[in-house]
Design a protein around this motif. Structure first.
Motif, PDB file in Angstrom:
ATOM      1  N   TYR A 268       0.780  -1.242   0.000  1.00  0.00           N
ATOM      2  CA  TYR A 268       0.000   0.000   0.000  1.00  0.00           C
ATOM      3  C   TYR A 268       0.809   1.288   0.000  1.00  0.00           C
ATOM      4  O   TYR A 268       0.226   2.367   0.018  1.00  0.00           O
ATOM      5  CB  TYR A 268      -0.961  -0.003   1.196  1.00  0.00           C
ATOM      6  N   ILE A 269       2.134   1.211  -0.063  1.00  0.00           N
ATOM      7  CA  ILE A 269       2.892   2.458  -0.031  1.00  0.00           C
ATOM      8  C   ILE A 269       2.644   3.307  -1.278  1.00  0.00           C
ATOM      9  O   ILE A 269       2.530   4.531  -1.196  1.00  0.00           O
ATOM     10  CB  ILE A 269       4.412   2.194   0.171  1.00  0.00           C
ATOM     11  N   THR A 270       2.537   2.672  -2.453  1.00  0.00           N
ATOM     12  CA  THR A 270       2.260   3.470  -3.664  1.00  0.00           C
ATOM     13  C   THR A 270       0.907   4.155  -3.550  1.00  0.00           C
ATOM     14  O   THR A 270       0.782   5.357  -3.844  1.00  0.00           O
ATOM     15  CB  THR A 270       2.298   2.585  -4.920  1.00  0.00           C
ATOM     16  N   GLY A 271      -0.106   3.423  -3.105  1.00  0.00           N
ATOM     17  CA  GLY A 271      -1.426   4.023  -2.916  1.00  0.00           C
ATOM     18  C   GLY A 271      -1.410   5.101  -1.861  1.00  0.00           C
ATOM     19  O   GLY A 271      -2.054   6.146  -2.012  1.00  0.00           O
ATOM     20  N   LEU A 425     -11.907  -1.764   8.106  1.00  0.00           N
ATOM     21  CA  LEU A 425     -11.802  -1.155   9.435  1.00  0.00           C
ATOM     22  C   LEU A 425     -10.917   0.088   9.419  1.00  0.00           C
ATOM     23  O   LEU A 425     -11.103   1.008  10.218  1.00  0.00           O
ATOM     24  CB  LEU A 425     -11.241  -2.170  10.430  1.00  0.00           C
ATOM     25  N   LEU A 426      -9.963   0.108   8.513  1.00  0.00           N
ATOM     26  CA  LEU A 426      -9.042   1.243   8.407  1.00  0.00           C
ATOM     27  C   LEU A 426      -9.554   2.318   7.455  1.00  0.00           C
ATOM     28  O   LEU A 426      -8.794   3.172   6.993  1.00  0.00           O
ATOM     29  CB  LEU A 426      -7.666   0.752   7.946  1.00  0.00           C
ATOM     30  N   GLY A 427     -10.854   2.261   7.151  1.00  0.00           N
ATOM     31  CA  GLY A 427     -11.478   3.288   6.319  1.00  0.00           C
ATOM     32  C   GLY A 427     -11.117   3.202   4.856  1.00  0.00           C
ATOM     33  O   GLY A 427     -11.264   4.184   4.133  1.00  0.00           O
ATOM     34  N   LYS A 428     -10.655   2.030   4.414  1.00  0.00           N
ATOM     35  CA  LYS A 428     -10.228   1.831   3.026  1.00  0.00           C
ATOM     36  C   LYS A 428      -9.207   2.866   2.589  1.00  0.00           C
ATOM     37  O   LYS A 428      -9.154   3.279   1.427  1.00  0.00           O
ATOM     38  CB  LYS A 428     -11.443   1.845   2.089  1.00  0.00           C
ATOM     39  N   ASN A 429      -8.386   3.272   3.541  1.00  0.00           N
ATOM     40  CA  ASN A 429      -7.379   4.310   3.293  1.00  0.00           C
ATOM     41  C   ASN A 429      -5.992   3.665   3.335  1.00  0.00           C
ATOM     42  O   ASN A 429      -5.566   3.159   4.389  1.00  0.00           O
ATOM     43  CB  ASN A 429      -7.476   5.396   4.359  1.00  0.00           C
ATOM     44  N   PRO A 430      -5.257   3.645   2.231  1.00  0.00           N
ATOM     45  CA  PRO A 430      -3.931   3.008   2.218  1.00  0.00           C
ATOM     46  C   PRO A 430      -2.945   3.636   3.193  1.00  0.00           C
ATOM     47  O   PRO A 430      -2.030   2.959   3.671  1.00  0.00           O
ATOM     48  CB  PRO A 430      -3.471   3.164   0.767  1.00  0.00           C
TER      49      PRO A 430
END
Length: 461
Positions: A268-271, A425-430
């Motif tokens: 997920y770092i790129t996102g 759960l993480l809000g679909k946030n990368p």
């Protein structure tokens, strides 16, 4: 047959025997920085990325203990014990690297990743045993830290290759192939293919292996005559689990949190960069292209720190103990990831001279790479140093294979948990996924302090 006694090797002998690790890690570096982007170029959405990364953990889980056990029971006077696996893995991975950028669908890219990961595991797993085979126990640390050095060097060059190709004017950032994958990605994978096979050949041609002892050779011949090779492999793995050293058991939770964290980061770092720095998650935009290239630069930076700090960890481990060094390193890595939301690309730290064009600006976003690089160097060496002295002789390959299972099992757990509920759960946030990785690195560091190992302060040469 004469039983060979291990002798202390000089720096360049240890360098040559581990040089093949450079090519293997060049390949892994390309995967870590580019596979999420390749999947998105081919139409994948952010939520499906974890499952598309399943190849690495599954192939590692299945292959590593099997390859370890097979290599323990393998001997050829011409080819050796571990070196045949290096060559087979390098050849297959080279082909997969060349074909990967030509993927016409998500299914094709995922299938090639399964092949690529299988090949890398075939080559890499015996490499851990190779160090214990060749070196006396007092040189284990320098052997494993040399692998950390080549991991950092290989990953650094693989991560910076796209940026170099664009910055030096060989290719444009907007150049793309017919499937939407940037042209610089193809050339990076092609260079990786060349690096994989050449580096392995250097090790194979410059390093000899010790033959098995008389007892080991007789046992191999008896089992081969009886046709019980598969049974031996199964029994070796089963017995190794039952007789697992205490140190290995204590390292399991440490490995869980650290490798869960790294998979969160790689996926997920790129996102996260695309959202936080370029305000987009659309893979068709120039902002996402910039995030992919920045990912390579940042990963390259933490790998530079990895190979620069690898040898500095040797005297520190000798003075403080491997577990204290590992605790400090993982804590620094966790703090680095937690700092990402507070870093940006507009506040410039310094500028580097570029003879081919405009100066290269280093912004505050690069700061997290320093902590992560130190953590990465420690992850690739300190757990193996803690473990190596507790493994019984003659079972090094199978135990290293089982130990590496505790890398891939956390990855599998991460994939399924992230796919089905953690990402939501993480809000679909990368960005939040990367922050979770930071917390988990710190937890892994704390758990390291509870490991007991009477040999951890053994002298390091």
């Amino acid at each position: 047959m004469t039983n060979f006694k291990k002798v202390k090797l000089n720096f360049w002998q240890i360098w040559n025997m581990n040089f093949g690790f450079f090519g293997i890690q060049f390949s892994f570096g390309l995967q870590q920085s580019n596979m999420s982007a390749i999947y998105k170029y081919l139409g994948a959405d952010e939520a499906s990325l974890p499952m598309l990364w399943l190849a690495g953990p599954i192939t590692g889980l299945v292959l590593q203990p099997i390859i370890g056990a097979i290599s323990d029971g393998t001997w050829s006077p011409k080819f050796g014990r571990r070196k045949p696996f290096f060559l087979i893995g390098a050849l297959i991975s080279s082909v997969a690297l060349i074909v990967m950028p030509f993927s016409s669908s998500i299914f094709m890219a995922a299938s090639l990743l399964w092949i690529l990961d299988a090949a890398n595991n075939i080559a890499m797993e015996p490499y851990r045993a190779f160090v214990a085979d060749k070196l006396p126990s007092k040189q284990y640390s320098i052997g494993f830290l040399m692998q950390s050095f080549f991991t950092g060097l290989g990953s650094t060059l693989s991560n910076f290759t796209p940026a170099i190709l664009v910055s030096f004017g060989f290719l444009a950032i907007t150049d793309k192939m017919s499937n939407g994958i940037p042209t610089y990605t193809y050339w990076a994978f092609f260079i990786g293919s060349f690096a994989a096979i050449v580096s392995i050949l250097i090790t194979v041609l410059t390093t000899t292996e010790f033959p098995p002892t008389e007892e080991e050779l007789q046992e191999m011949q008896i089992e081969k005559a009886k046709g019980n090779v598969l049974l031996r492999i199964f029994n070796d793995i089963k017995i190794a689990f039952k007789e697992m050293p205490l140190t290995m058991k204590q390292l399991i939770p440490v490995k869980f949190f650290t490798w869960y964290a790294m998979f969160c980061y790689w996926q997920y770092i790129t996102g996260a960069l695309s959202v936080s720095l370029f305000n987009t998650s659309d893979a068709t935009t120039i902002g996402y292209n910039k995030a992919q290239m920045l990912t390579g630069n940042l990963n390259g930076t933490y790998n530079i720190i990895c190979f620069l700090s690898a040898f500095a960890l040797i005297p520190l481990a000798n003075k403080l103990g491997a577990k204290i060094v590992h605790f400090i390193a993982l804590t620094l890595g966790g703090i680095g990831l937690l700092a990402i939301p507070y870093l940006n690309q507009t506040s410039i730290i310094c500028m580097l001279w570029n003879p081919f064009g405009e100066p290269i600006h280093l912004s505050t976003i690069y700061l997290y790479s320093f902590g992560l690089g130190i953590a990465w160097a420690s992850m690739l060496a300190m757990p193996y140093q803690l473990l190596a002295s507790s493994i019984p002789k003659g079972k090094i390959g199978v135990y290293m294979g089982i130990f590496n299972m505790f890398i891939v099992i956390p990855m599998i757990i991460q994939i399924f948990s992230m796919q089905y509920f953690v990402f939501d759960l993480l809000g679909k946030n990368p960005v939040n996924v990367v922050l979770l990785g930071g917390f988990f690195l710190i937890i892994g560091g704390i758990l390291t302090l509870f490991i007991t190992n009477n040999k951890e302060k053994e002298e390091i040469d």
